[in-house]
Design a protein around this motif. Sequence first.
Motif, PDB file in Angstrom:
ATOM      1  N   ASN A  76       1.058  -1.298  -0.103  1.00  0.00           N
ATOM      2  CA  ASN A  76       0.813   0.348   0.137  1.00  0.00           C
ATOM      3  C   ASN A  76       1.021   1.497  -0.436  1.00  0.00           C
ATOM      4  O   ASN A  76       2.025   1.133  -0.064  1.00  0.00           O
ATOM      5  N   PRO A  77       0.550   2.704   0.098  1.00  0.00           N
ATOM      6  CA  PRO A  77       1.239   3.756  -0.097  1.00  0.00           C
ATOM      7  C   PRO A  77       1.852   3.711   1.501  1.00  0.00           C
ATOM      8  O   PRO A  77       3.503   4.585   0.720  1.00  0.00           O
ATOM      9  N   TYR A  78       1.906   3.010   2.378  1.00  0.00           N
ATOM     10  CA  TYR A  78       2.898   3.481   2.833  1.00  0.00           C
ATOM     11  C   TYR A  78       3.958   2.299   4.402  1.00  0.00           C
ATOM     12  O   TYR A  78       4.947   2.440   4.293  1.00  0.00           O
ATOM     13  N   GLU A  79       3.398   0.920   3.449  1.00  0.00           N
ATOM     14  CA  GLU A  79       3.895  -0.234   4.297  1.00  0.00           C
ATOM     15  C   GLU A  79       4.166  -1.798   2.294  1.00  0.00           C
ATOM     16  O   GLU A  79       4.371  -1.200   2.420  1.00  0.00           O
ATOM     17  N   VAL A  80       5.664  -2.374   3.547  1.00  0.00           N
ATOM     18  CA  VAL A  80       6.212  -2.673   2.968  1.00  0.00           C
ATOM     19  C   VAL A  80       6.374  -4.597   3.420  1.00  0.00           C
ATOM     20  O   VAL A  80       5.855  -4.209   5.026  1.00  0.00           O
ATOM     21  N   HIS A  81       5.962  -5.171   2.542  1.00  0.00           N
ATOM     22  CA  HIS A  81       5.832  -6.604   3.584  1.00  0.00           C
ATOM     23  C   HIS A  81       7.356  -7.724   3.039  1.00  0.00           C
ATOM     24  O   HIS A  81       7.109  -7.529   1.815  1.00  0.00           O
ATOM     25  N   ILE A  82       7.567  -8.710   3.873  1.00  0.00           N
ATOM     26  CA  ILE A  82       8.253  -9.069   3.294  1.00  0.00           C
ATOM     27  C   ILE A  82       8.193 -10.946   3.462  1.00  0.00           C
ATOM     28  O   ILE A  82       7.000 -11.050   4.441  1.00  0.00           O
ATOM     29  N   ASN A  83       8.420 -11.838   2.525  1.00  0.00           N
ATOM     30  CA  ASN A  83       8.081 -13.057   2.715  1.00  0.00           C
ATOM     31  C   ASN A  83       9.304 -13.557   2.506  1.00  0.00           C
ATOM     32  O   ASN A  83       9.737 -14.276   1.284  1.00  0.00           O
ATOM     33  N   ASP A  84       9.986 -13.556   3.522  1.00  0.00           N
ATOM     34  CA  ASP A  84      11.792 -14.232   4.118  1.00  0.00           C
ATOM     35  C   ASP A  84      11.550 -14.783   4.875  1.00  0.00           C
ATOM     36  O   ASP A  84      11.825 -14.681   6.075  1.00  0.00           O
ATOM     37  N   PRO A  85      11.380 -16.406   5.330  1.00  0.00           N
ATOM     38  CA  PRO A  85      11.098 -17.192   6.531  1.00  0.00           C
ATOM     39  C   PRO A  85      12.475 -16.674   7.457  1.00  0.00           C
ATOM     40  O   PRO A  85      12.421 -16.508   8.926  1.00  0.00           O
ATOM     41  N   ASP A  86      14.162 -16.400   6.786  1.00  0.00           N
ATOM     42  CA  ASP A  86      14.857 -15.998   7.083  1.00  0.00           C
ATOM     43  C   ASP A  86      15.056 -14.473   8.109  1.00  0.00           C
ATOM     44  O   ASP A  86      16.065 -13.902   8.770  1.00  0.00           O
ATOM     45  N   MET A  87      14.202 -13.907   7.997  1.00  0.00           N
ATOM     46  CA  MET A  87      13.911 -12.462   8.275  1.00  0.00           C
ATOM     47  C   MET A  87      13.132 -11.848   9.266  1.00  0.00           C
ATOM     48  O   MET A  87      12.388 -11.361   9.530  1.00  0.00           O
ATOM     49  N   ILE A  88      11.890 -13.446  10.397  1.00  0.00           N
ATOM     50  CA  ILE A  88      11.361 -13.177  10.946  1.00  0.00           C
ATOM     51  C   ILE A  88      12.470 -12.836  12.433  1.00  0.00           C
ATOM     52  O   ILE A  88      11.554 -11.569  12.975  1.00  0.00           O
ATOM     53  N   HIS A 405       3.916 -20.100   6.739  1.00  0.00           N
ATOM     54  CA  HIS A 405       3.429 -21.784   7.601  1.00  0.00           C
ATOM     55  C   HIS A 405       3.331 -22.073   6.374  1.00  0.00           C
ATOM     56  O   HIS A 405       3.137 -22.903   5.898  1.00  0.00           O
ATOM     57  N   ASP A 406       3.430 -21.353   5.208  1.00  0.00           N
ATOM     58  CA  ASP A 406       2.405 -22.629   4.538  1.00  0.00           C
ATOM     59  C   ASP A 406       3.816 -22.619   3.063  1.00  0.00           C
ATOM     60  O   ASP A 406       3.216 -23.132   2.172  1.00  0.00           O
ATOM     61  N   ASN A 407       4.727 -21.988   3.382  1.00  0.00           N
ATOM     62  CA  ASN A 407       6.660 -22.159   2.337  1.00  0.00           C
ATOM     63  C   ASN A 407       6.415 -23.766   2.248  1.00  0.00           C
ATOM     64  O   ASN A 407       6.492 -24.437   2.520  1.00  0.00           O
ATOM     65  N   PRO A 408       6.279 -23.621   1.111  1.00  0.00           N
ATOM     66  CA  PRO A 408       6.723 -25.573   0.481  1.00  0.00           C
ATOM     67  C   PRO A 408       7.942 -25.994   0.874  1.00  0.00           C
ATOM     68  O   PRO A 408       8.428 -26.998   0.607  1.00  0.00           O
ATOM     69  N   THR A 409       9.033 -24.961   0.638  1.00  0.00           N
ATOM     70  CA  THR A 409      10.594 -25.893   0.434  1.00  0.00           C
ATOM     71  C   THR A 409      10.238 -26.080   2.678  1.00  0.00           C
ATOM     72  O   THR A 409      11.314 -26.838   2.226  1.00  0.00           O
ATOM     73  N   LEU A 410      10.371 -25.080   2.743  1.00  0.00           N
ATOM     74  CA  LEU A 410      10.534 -25.253   3.838  1.00  0.00           C
ATOM     75  C   LEU A 410       9.281 -26.832   4.851  1.00  0.00           C
ATOM     76  O   LEU A 410       9.888 -27.411   5.756  1.00  0.00           O
ATOM     77  N   PHE A 411       8.149 -26.486   4.219  1.00  0.00           N
ATOM     78  CA  PHE A 411       6.853 -27.226   4.577  1.00  0.00           C
ATOM     79  C   PHE A 411       6.484 -27.935   2.864  1.00  0.00           C
ATOM     80  O   PHE A 411       5.565 -28.175   2.966  1.00  0.00           O
ATOM     81  N   PRO A 412       7.097 -29.266   2.898  1.00  0.00           N
ATOM     82  CA  PRO A 412       6.274 -29.809   1.435  1.00  0.00           C
ATOM     83  C   PRO A 412       5.195 -30.816   1.957  1.00  0.00           C
ATOM     84  O   PRO A 412       4.801 -30.547   3.382  1.00  0.00           O
ATOM     85  N   ASP A 413       4.301 -30.395   0.876  1.00  0.00           N
ATOM     86  CA  ASP A 413       2.737 -30.972   0.780  1.00  0.00           C
ATOM     87  C   ASP A 413       2.942 -29.710   2.299  1.00  0.00           C
ATOM     88  O   ASP A 413       2.241 -30.380   2.835  1.00  0.00           O
TER      89      ASP A 413
END
Length: 500
Positions: A76-88, A405-413
């Motif tokens: 959105n105009p103000y917010e940045v979203h990250i999808n990287d488990p190593d950045m938690i 939680h649905d990251n297929p690399t970390l959690f196959p299937d």
Amino acid sequence: MDSWTLLKLTFVSFVLYVIGLYVYRMYFDPLSNIPGPKLAAASLWYEFYYDVIKKGRYTWKIWEMHDKYGPIVRINPYEVHINDPDMIDEVYPNQQKRSMKYGWAMKMFGLKTGVLATESHELHRTRRGIFAHYLSKATLLRLEPGIQSVIDKLVSRFEGLKGSGRNVNLLDVYACLTGDVIGQYAFAQTYGFLDDPDFSPYWHKLIMNVSQNGLVLKQFGWMMPMMQAMPDWLVKIIQPQMISLLEFQRGFRRQVIEAKEGIARGEKPIGQETIFYDVLTNDAVRPQEKETDHLQDEAQTIIAAGTVTTGHILAILSFYLINNPTVLERLQTELGDLMSKTGPFPKWQQIEQLPYLTAVITEGLRMGYGVSHRLQRLFPDTVLQYNGYSVPPMTPLSMTSVLLHDNPTLFPDPRTFKPERYLEQPSLRKYLIPFSRGSRQCAGMHLAYCEFYLTLAAVFAPGRFKLELFETDVSDVETKHDFMNTSPKLDSKGIRVTIN
């Protein structure tokens, strides 16, 4: 100047303002180099469409953005979203790194001063510290008999339903259980939800309605004060769903006032510590933290957070145990071995040592997400460097449990229930954030775990009950709408079972 000319000037000024704002956000804003859809960067109406019109679907749109643009996106105009488990741990750091809540997002709870809505790092530490003792594991171990007594009532209700052929909705059942537990702990009185013959279906529905309303409140922060000032009959006409939140808040206000009046009469809760009595009588707590408006907010946070999320995970766990006989058999073997040594109702500290039950609970938290909505943090002192991009201080940064939680690399299937994941790779637990992480981690986490262990041991003890699904399948369990609390398809009748 005539009115027609004034109208034209107003219109032209508005158009020029919109164009100027668009140009600024696209090319001159500090976030203009962060990838993402141009419409999302230009206006909050993009998020409004997916969350309010499409009813809590922006989370999945964000997932599509990451698939297209990479692990960092401007949503959105103000917010940045990250999808990287190593950045938690970077986005949700511990107390040593100053972080703040995002005030715009906090409007969705309709709160003014509670710890959940507190933006300041320092004030949050103070307010969280007030309640930390009451929700610590050491305190909960002392109060375990009270929690067990509510679970015993659930077992008694199930005994009464055994063999009746009647179906019950586990979402309602477990919301009653957790609501009675937290009510007893907070105000020295259970709400009596488990006593209702139909398991108080209005209670779970009320909190889910409040959750869905939150997506509207976030977009229109002025709405809550306006609705609070209106008579109820007018609210029902303008925004009928909002009446649920207003009644919800008034109920907590009455309880706070009753607690204060009881203390003024010299009354004390009988039998156990209670959160609000102890806060009100603790001289170390600042007077402003004892004001009725503030404690109303805290009561709403504690009761709501202590009810639906925990109850929802219990319902999901029950579904997957019933639906996976091999998993259930292995769990009951483990429980049976323990109970042969301890008796039919072992203590929490004994049950939590069971490795397979712990893996079952962990997988339930992964698949149930805990809180499904993204949780933002702002860093007043830090420029975040990530993937070649610089994110300026005070930029809302967020991550989302659904994506992690649905990251297929970390959690196959990932949509298959596999508790064995954590026995084979214990390190996978560090990628789960059902209770958030860091300095703002859910203070009620230990209470939730206590309820998970004690309830599952009671309900799924070998030879006690056989729960069978009634007109329920995985579509009644899978999250399809993000109202902060997770929601399945909107026409679902719940997670229904018969008890034998």
